[in-house]
Write an enzyme that holds these catalytic residues in place. Sequence first.
Site: not given
Ligand code: ADP
Ligand code: ADP
Ligand code: MG
Length: 518
Positions: A120, A169, A279, A292, A296, A342
């Site tokens: 990231k 998440g 995103e 990010e 996929r 979902r």
């Molecule tokens: P999307 O943005 O495609 O909706 P999610 O963040 O909900 O994706 O993740 C989709 C699936 O991939 C979930 O099963 C989540 O737990 C898994 N996943 C996403 N990123 C990672 C990661 N870096 N490592 C492990 N599992 C991940």
């Molecule tokens: P992941 O790789 O687990 O999907 P993200 O960086 O995409 O992580 O963030 C997942 C969620 O966490 C976002 O959709 C948002 O709800 C929250 N989030 C992430 N970064 C921030 C931030 N800087 N401030 C507030 N909420 C955040």
């Molecule tokens: Mg994300």
Amino acid sequence: MAFPLFKKILIANRGEIALRIIRACRKLGIGTVAVYSDVDIESLHIRAADQAFRIGPAPPHESYLNQHRILSVASKCNAEAIHPGYGFLAENPDFIRACEERGLTFVGPSSTSAELLSSKLEARTTMASAGIPVIPGSEQAIQSEDEIVAAGKDLGFPVLIKAVYGGGGRGLRIAHNIREARRFYKVTQTEARSAFAKPDVYVEKYIEKPRHVEIQVLADKHDSVVHLGERECSIQRRHQKLIEEAPSAAVSRKLRERLVTSAIRGIKAAHYENAGTVEFLLDTDQRHYFLEVNKRLQVEHLVTEMTTGIDIAEQQIRIAAGERLAFRQSEVHVNGWAINCRINAEDPARGFSPSPGRVLSYVSPGGPGIRVDSALYSGYRIPEYYDSLIAKVAAWGANRVEAIARLSTALDELVVDGVTTTVPIHKTILHSQAFKRGEFDTHFIEDHLRMRRQSPHVSGDEAAALSAAIASVLGIVKVVPAVGPQRTAPLGSKWLVRSRRDATQARLQRSSRYFETI
Ligand code: ADP
Ligand code: ADP
Ligand code: MG
């Protein structure tokens, strides 16, 4: 000249997404190879594929994350390409590189691009250099408690501590003050190490009340990049998406222009190819910040397919085969509105903890505009080893109001008996006035659970109605005397509870008869 597509693709995934990819392959006349763990022997993706190979025991690291086994199946059955779906190996640069070294086409980005974006921090640096707004934050991984305190003071609390290699998440923690920054630094590092094998964390300014909006992009190997519009994914629990829609009620034409310009610029800066999602978070002043790139096919890709008519899984395969995108940006049209729920096998009353078990009966909804992506069937046993997503129920409408109405009807039609699911919470959300008005942010769930006392957006009557609905969601599950693996049933369905009590009774009678005869 059109490039030939593949003869055979191995799908390195399971569940609904494996089925989705198999459908795209069949449409293109491509042979399909499924892989499965021991616990998935009864899974639908095995039946849908032309061939299926066992890859190991249930735990993911012994099966769906077992790169060596998957690669040897691919070479044994002469697959030309691997589609990873989402999760598991989908965004693993080492796996992508291993495919490249063996001359196997990976349906996704190159290992170099995936590697860049898997950090990231590196992704943020790349985007910032390309002129895309990023959330203020640390430029390097944090090395000590003192450093995190200094970063927090610098940015202003609250800050979000994030795993550099995080996803899904997980590995996110809010620090509201110096004390929490110190306390959560080590905790987040430990979580990151166990979830992502790398402990690095950094901090970002915590954006208050943001909306999550993302842009779906398709990029071919010939420098052509088109976007398919935005998706709104603000309805989340624990930073994980629950409901997604396309387009977003929060995005004006002008804002969309800014978002897609940033997204396309970012995809080009990362030399990204195939389907990807950029995103963003929107703050309350409609400013957008890069979050990010998801490298996929996304869980929620179906809502974009429903509004654009473009088969994203098919496009992924065509791009991987070297085809040029067959349409230009001006030929992409977003039509109507689509919303997806979902459905997880989880218990909302117990902090959304997974509720695996045997599905006694499953009836899928239908009708105009409804799409259900699921690998469920009556009698299927949901294993406890994997993601708890069991179905995506989506509705298309000419506008948002029609999409919500159709989706509500679909959820009423849906039957998943035997396990506790998130369906009640989806119904509550769809019926809430705040959701109907499109007025929400990523805190919708907490705000509405807290709303029993007060909410700025919502009238007293509405609050009372919602509180009652939420209370009924929270009270809707009840423990029933153990009957095999499934121990909970929706209380709303008294007939079911009674019939299962009857079933328990019958089973007890049968077993006592059995003992008597010995
Ligand atoms: P999307 O943005 O495609 O909706 P999610 O963040 O909900 O994706 O993740 C989709 C699936 O991939 C979930 O099963 C989540 O737990 C898994 N996943 C996403 N990123 C990672 C990661 N870096 N490592 C492990 N599992 C991940
Ligand atoms: P992941 O790789 O687990 O999907 P993200 O960086 O995409 O992580 O963030 C997942 C969620 O966490 C976002 O959709 C948002 O709800 C929250 N989030 C992430 N970064 C921030 C931030 N800087 N401030 C507030 N909420 C955040
Ligand atoms: Mg994300």
